[in-house]
Design a protein around this motif. Structure first.
Motif, mmCIF file in Angstrom:
data_model
loop_
_atom_site.group_PDB
_atom_site.id
_atom_site.type_symbol
_atom_site.label_atom_id
_atom_site.label_comp_id
_atom_site.label_asym_id
_atom_site.label_seq_id
_atom_site.Cartn_x
_atom_site.Cartn_y
_atom_site.Cartn_z
ATOM 1 N N TYR A 1 9.358 -0.481 -11.398
ATOM 2 C CA TYR A 1 7.793 -1.294 -11.120
ATOM 3 C C TYR A 1 6.239 -0.226 -11.356
ATOM 4 N N LYS A 2 6.549 0.524 -11.826
ATOM 5 C CA LYS A 2 5.082 1.344 -12.662
ATOM 6 C C LYS A 2 5.126 1.316 -13.965
ATOM 7 N N LEU A 3 5.974 1.235 -14.022
ATOM 8 C CA LEU A 3 6.000 0.919 -15.751
ATOM 9 C C LEU A 3 5.896 -0.377 -16.006
ATOM 10 N N LEU A 4 6.350 -1.543 -15.289
ATOM 11 C CA LEU A 4 6.011 -2.952 -15.411
ATOM 12 C C LEU A 4 3.986 -2.961 -15.311
ATOM 13 N N TRP B 1 6.423 -15.259 -6.200
ATOM 14 C CA TRP B 1 6.471 -14.324 -7.222
ATOM 15 C C TRP B 1 6.365 -12.788 -6.494
ATOM 16 N N LEU B 2 4.920 -12.934 -5.762
ATOM 17 C CA LEU B 2 4.931 -10.990 -4.511
ATOM 18 C C LEU B 2 5.898 -11.122 -4.116
ATOM 19 N N TYR B 3 7.063 -11.438 -3.500
ATOM 20 C CA TYR B 3 7.865 -10.879 -2.737
ATOM 21 C C TYR B 3 8.609 -10.398 -3.893
ATOM 22 N N ILE B 4 8.561 -11.090 -5.531
ATOM 23 C CA ILE B 4 9.568 -10.804 -6.199
ATOM 24 C C ILE B 4 9.203 -9.452 -6.807
ATOM 25 N N ARG B 5 8.003 -9.122 -6.918
ATOM 26 C CA ARG B 5 7.677 -8.385 -7.210
ATOM 27 C C ARG B 5 7.480 -7.246 -6.481
ATOM 28 N N TYR B 6 7.399 -7.275 -5.178
ATOM 29 C CA TYR B 6 8.160 -6.042 -3.946
ATOM 30 C C TYR B 6 9.142 -5.520 -4.046
ATOM 31 N N LEU B 7 10.023 -6.903 -4.233
ATOM 32 C CA LEU B 7 11.700 -5.899 -4.032
ATOM 33 C C LEU B 7 11.763 -5.035 -5.363
ATOM 34 N N ILE B 8 10.960 -5.423 -6.270
ATOM 35 C CA ILE B 8 11.225 -4.890 -7.362
ATOM 36 C C ILE B 8 11.008 -3.305 -7.103
ATOM 37 N N MET B 9 9.074 -3.072 -6.691
ATOM 38 C CA MET B 9 9.481 -1.489 -6.008
ATOM 39 C C MET B 9 10.546 -0.669 -4.593
ATOM 40 N N ARG B 10 10.731 -1.572 -4.213
ATOM 41 C CA ARG B 10 11.520 -1.329 -3.062
ATOM 42 C C ARG B 10 13.082 -1.054 -3.866
ATOM 43 N N VAL B 11 13.556 -1.468 -5.200
ATOM 44 C CA VAL B 11 14.899 -1.129 -5.971
ATOM 45 C C VAL B 11 14.371 -0.157 -6.381
ATOM 46 N N LEU C 1 0.724 -0.890 0.299
ATOM 47 C CA LEU C 1 0.228 -0.080 -0.167
ATOM 48 C C LEU C 1 1.141 0.599 -0.142
ATOM 49 N N THR C 2 2.067 1.437 0.702
ATOM 50 C CA THR C 2 3.068 2.665 0.383
ATOM 51 C C THR C 2 3.532 2.495 -0.488
ATOM 52 N N ALA C 3 3.987 1.586 -1.104
ATOM 53 C CA ALA C 3 4.078 1.315 -2.601
ATOM 54 C C ALA C 3 3.317 2.525 -3.518
ATOM 55 N N GLU C 4 2.452 2.036 -3.091
ATOM 56 C CA GLU C 4 1.224 2.230 -4.250
ATOM 57 C C GLU C 4 0.703 3.157 -4.250
ATOM 58 N N CYS C 5 1.068 4.204 -2.428
ATOM 59 C CA CYS C 5 0.794 5.387 -2.610
ATOM 60 C C CYS C 5 2.095 6.368 -3.506
ATOM 61 N N TRP C 6 3.695 5.881 -3.167
ATOM 62 C CA TRP C 6 4.455 6.513 -3.737
ATOM 63 C C TRP C 6 4.336 6.785 -5.849
ATOM 64 N N ILE C 7 3.524 5.201 -5.778
ATOM 65 C CA ILE C 7 3.472 5.147 -7.429
ATOM 66 C C ILE C 7 2.669 6.281 -7.562
#
Length: 359
Positions: A342-345, A327-337, A291-297
């Motif tokens: 991630y927004k483009l993906l 795969w969910l964990y990998i997705r969040y790692l992409i958000m973090r890096v 959710l925090t990443a979504e706010c940032w996006i």
């Protein structure tokens, strides 16, 4: 129309309280009320219908059923809309009327389609004292009553799969469904829970509920108190596309209000983490990060809060249970890096999903 209960009389204790929230549901609510009176049980139940100052004919339809079944219906008619006054208002009004050991839910634009629904759910919880709630499948329909086709272009995204099987759902399984998959594995019209699960909410001891909508809070309260029992039958219909419904309002909500809602959910889940003695901490931290990443996006310029949350809440490998969670964990790692990458993906993913639905 006849209520076919074996023990419907004043001497028998009410075992189930059905709670129905109605607001401008005049087009649909007769079907809802008919689903209640059609229930066949060997126990006494009541139906508490709360009309939140509807401006259509909802109240007159309710009153017709109250006149026909005075021993069954308990109406509450508002002269001013209470929902708009703040969260928790409706429960505060309805709670004193609840007499049952169990509470069932169905909003005024949905309806039950199985006349044995209450009996089946009552029997399930009586036989499974370690379960706090019984749920079942619900068929989605459109506002006009037509069945929902998964390929319909009006659907924004395909329905998520939660991998939950009928029978007893362990706490860990349910936590994964709520926080790793996100959303709502079961619909409101299927909820049948013990009255005891809302006691802390009524008494003001569950502060986290103030930051969540009713379904979100209710599922967490149930999870904290016990396991879930899932009946794999379709026993209700949920109506989509109803003007004024939560989903309809959300689609029209501006970005700042959506961000406020997401922010409140983060606050609420972190408070629930403490309320539940951190027994679901690893799952909650993943959803809060999402959710925090979504706010940032959303490009609100709130990147400082995002980075602060990332620093305070490192992701745990404990959330990896299967291929889906990996795969969910990998997705969040992409958000973090790289949240921008991630927004483009994310945009590409949405386009591919929509193209698949329309083809």
């Amino acid at each position: 129309m006849k209520v076919e209960t074996d023990l419907l009389n004043e001497e028998n204790e009410v075992m189930v309280s059905v709670c129905c929230a109605a607001y401008n549901h005049g087009k649909y609510i007769e079907q809802t009320l008919q689903g209640f009176v059609s229930q066949i049980t060997n126990f006494r139940f009541e139906v508490i219908v709360h009309d939140d100052a509807s401006t259509d004919n909802t109240k007159s339809v309710i009153q017709k059923y109250v006149d026909l079944y005075p021993d069954l219906f308990v109406p509450i008619y508002e002269t001013e809309n209470q929902y708009s006054k703040g969260k928790g208002t409706i429960l505060r009004i309805v709670a004193p009327k609840i007499r049952g050991k169990y509470v069932a839910h169905c909003e005024g634009d949905d309806y039950w389609s199985d006349e044995h629904k209450l009996q089946k759910q009552y029997d399930a919880l009586e036989s499974n004292p370690d379960c706090s709630i019984c749920v079942h499948r619900a068929q989605s329909i459109w506002e006009d009553g037509s069945l929902m086709d998964k390929s319909d272009a009006r659907l924004k995204l395909p329905k998520k799969g939660y991998g939950l099987q009928p029978g007893v759902i362990e706490k860990e399984q349910m936590a994964a469904a709520l926080w790793l998959n996100g959303g709502y594995p079961f619909h409101t019209s299927s909820y049948f829970h013990r009255r005891s699960i809302i006691e802390d909410q009524i008494n003001g001891k569950a502060e986290f509920v103030k930051y969540m909508n009713g379904d979100m809070a209710r599922l967490r309260l149930c999870l904290n108190r016990g396991k879930f029992f899932f009946i794999g039958e379709t026993m209700s219909h949920r109506r989509r596309g109803v003007p004024g419904s939560w989903n309809a309002r959300w689609e029209k909500t501006d970005i700042q209000e959506k961000l406020k809602h997401l922010g409140n959910q983060i606050i609420g889940d972190r408070m629930f983490d403490e309320y539940s003695n951190y027994q679901f901490h690893d799952y909650i931290s993943v959803l809060c990060f999402n959710l925090t990443a979504e706010c940032w996006i959303y490009d609100t310029g709130d990147s400082k809060k995002y980075k602060k949350y990332v620093k305070e809440n490192p992701l745990s490998l404990k959330v990896i249970h299967d291929k889906a969670s990996l795969w969910l964990y990998i997705r969040y790692l992409i958000m973090r890096v790289s949240p921008r990458f991630y927004k483009l993906l994310y945009k590409i993913q949405i386009k591919l999903i929509k193209r698949g639905i329309s083809s």
